[in-house]
Scaffold this motif. Sequence first.
Motif, short mmCIF file in Angstrom:
data_model
loop_
_atom_site.label_atom_id
_atom_site.label_comp_id
_atom_site.label_asym_id
_atom_site.label_seq_id
_atom_site.Cartn_x
_atom_site.Cartn_y
_atom_site.Cartn_z
N GLY A 477 0.74 -1.26 0.01
CA GLY A 477 0.09 -0.05 -0.07
C GLY A 477 0.77 1.26 0.02
N VAL A 478 2.11 1.22 0.09
CA VAL A 478 3.00 2.44 -0.12
C VAL A 478 2.66 2.97 -1.44
N ALA A 479 2.58 4.19 -1.39
CA ALA A 479 2.36 4.78 -2.71
C ALA A 479 3.05 6.20 -3.03
N ALA A 480 3.93 6.55 -2.12
CA ALA A 480 5.07 7.33 -2.13
C ALA A 480 6.11 6.91 -3.10
N ARG A 481 6.85 7.88 -3.64
CA ARG A 481 8.29 7.31 -4.41
C ARG A 481 9.13 7.36 -3.68
N VAL A 482 9.83 6.10 -3.58
CA VAL A 482 10.77 5.92 -2.60
C VAL A 482 12.15 5.67 -3.28
N HIS A 483 13.19 6.24 -2.82
CA HIS A 483 14.60 5.96 -3.36
C HIS A 483 15.11 5.69 -1.95
N GLN A 484 15.67 4.52 -1.82
CA GLN A 484 16.35 4.01 -0.39
C GLN A 484 17.63 3.52 -0.73
N TRP A 485 18.63 3.74 0.16
CA TRP A 485 19.96 3.22 -0.07
C TRP A 485 20.49 2.92 1.34
N PRO A 494 28.07 8.55 -4.50
CA PRO A 494 27.01 9.71 -4.38
C PRO A 494 26.39 10.50 -5.38
N PRO A 495 27.37 11.01 -6.41
CA PRO A 495 26.84 11.81 -7.50
C PRO A 495 25.78 11.05 -8.30
N GLU A 496 26.17 9.76 -8.60
CA GLU A 496 25.14 8.99 -9.36
C GLU A 496 23.86 8.76 -8.61
N ARG A 497 23.86 8.83 -7.39
CA ARG A 497 22.61 8.32 -6.53
C ARG A 497 21.88 9.68 -6.62
N LEU A 498 22.36 10.78 -6.22
CA LEU A 498 21.73 11.93 -6.18
C LEU A 498 21.25 12.45 -7.72
N ARG A 499 21.91 12.08 -8.54
CA ARG A 499 21.67 12.63 -9.78
C ARG A 499 20.19 12.14 -10.33
N ALA A 500 20.06 10.66 -10.16
CA ALA A 500 18.73 10.04 -10.55
C ALA A 500 17.44 10.56 -9.43
N PRO A 510 22.49 17.63 -15.88
CA PRO A 510 23.90 17.12 -16.44
C PRO A 510 24.17 15.71 -16.09
N ARG A 511 24.97 14.91 -16.90
CA ARG A 511 25.15 13.81 -16.83
C ARG A 511 25.59 13.48 -15.28
N ARG A 512 26.35 14.03 -14.79
CA ARG A 512 26.75 14.09 -13.33
C ARG A 512 26.72 15.02 -12.65
N LEU A 513 26.63 15.12 -11.30
CA LEU A 513 26.57 16.10 -10.61
C LEU A 513 28.08 16.52 -9.88
N THR A 514 28.41 17.70 -10.38
CA THR A 514 29.56 17.97 -9.88
C THR A 514 29.81 19.10 -8.96
N ASP A 515 28.62 19.76 -8.44
CA ASP A 515 28.59 20.73 -7.55
C ASP A 515 28.09 20.14 -5.95
#
Length: 563
Positions: A477-485, A494-500, A510-515
């Motif tokens: 019944g969970v309806a929220a969009r969940v990103h969990q690591w 970390p950059p790839e995880r946050l980019r998505a 951008p393809r990768r987060l640099t900031d």
Amino acid sequence: MTLGFVLLVHTAFDRAEQVARYFAANGCPVVVHVDGKVRPRLFQQFRDRLADEPLIRFSRRTRVEWGTWSIVRATQMASARLLKDFPDVRHVFLASGSCLPLRPVAELRDYLDAHPETDFIESVTTDHVTWTVDGLEEERFTLRFPFSWRRHRRLFDAYVAVQRRLGLKRRIPPGVSPHLGSQWWCLTRRTLDSILTAPDRAAIDSYFSKVWIPDESYFQSLTRRYSTQVESRPLTLSKFDVHGKPHIFYDDHQPLLERSDCFVARKIWPRAEGLYATFLDDNRTATRRAEPNPGKIDRVFSKANERRGQGRPGLYSQARFPAPGFENGLTCARYNVFSGLDQLFEDFGSWLSGRLGGRVHGHLYAPDRAEFAGGETVMNGCLSDSAALRDYRPTQFLSNLLWSTRGERQTFLFGPGDAQDVVPFIARDPNATIVAVSGAWAVPLSASNADFDTVKAEAARLQRAELVFLRTLRTPGVAARVHQWTLADFLADPPERLRAVMDEMSGPGPRRLTDLPAMRDTRGIPDFLFRLRNGGVKPLVMGNFDSNGTIADRGPAAQRHAG
């Protein structure tokens, strides 16, 4: 003189007088029935004010109660007097004291002259009824209903249950085909006279006197018995809400009433000065003569019923709360919840604000206060940062915040040290996006200079709370969009995880987060977890770190961001 009116009145006598005089001034006789519950003095005053009008008469009175035979009886008495006193009347129009003519009487008379043998009454079989609200259909004709539904609800329900249990059924009189429809009709003299003078009327009346809500079935059924031409529709506009109660029309409904092209409307608010002034003026600009068609405004009332029954998404009535699962949306707008990221990155809230825009709050459910963005103590909607007020209704605190700031996407931080009662609500809210790094609380704890026993107790407390949080995110019944690591998984890249996550919230970037903001030192995490394990607190939410005290080999990115 081809048209006469029967007027049922029980309140708003000044408006009933206006309408009765309007009909009489247009050459239409009117017979008024005043509810027997009205005090004699008030009735006499009303009657005296109309004594100067020869076309207005009064019928014998009876006490009228909703849903009972008394309404039919009152209609019968008034109709009989109208037919007796005015032999030239060809059509009889039934109306109430709260009805208002929408078109000049001359147009109604011309319309009926074009249909001299037609009875206008909604009359459909129970198989075709779809509008009954909280009521009975076939059983209203086969069971007995001697008790008032309004005054004796328990007796009413108990007697219905007994009849059902015993299998009792009434015999429908010969020649009667049960039909249902609106109480308001316009019948020909021939049909109405046939109903009132039928040889078996005593038996018919006896039967219908125990039918539930007989004013919706008596004339509707008997018209089918005697009429030669029936149009199953009333000429009166009446709309009902989700509870089966009539909509009340106010001054701002005038365009809708005109658009319907109906001849009469009910139920009009007694203080709708604009409506009475407009529609009782025969000198107003003539409109097109169109066929009555209340369907033109059905969409508006359907929307109104839907709005009244469901409300607006994310808006709750202060008077009552819907049962769980019956809300029209838990909240009114999309929002983001970040758990653990602020433990990993320095000044993470400021970085989020620059990336996402909108308003980024701190820990709204922190133990001491709600950390509103910018350090505010009072937010839109007069929401206080008081933890006591927030925790009294934690879910309403969030829904109120989102409603008061709609149009601006909200983001806030969360963690296992916060008040957790709101977690199930967020998890089943489709407007929520949850980004969680489990075990991130270990980063600041590993750098703490506090006594290790104190640190160990705090780690155990936070882990227990986070385990419940993670379990909630995995429940059906969970309806929220969940990103969990886990912490270990996130540190792998970390950059790839946050980019998505950022791409989902603000669109592809951008393809990768640099900031990225500066990451806190995580080199001591493996050793800290090793100490916790040896101290009796088994790490369960951090992921896989090397048992020798080093971060597991997850590639160059993991090593780079871990240092």
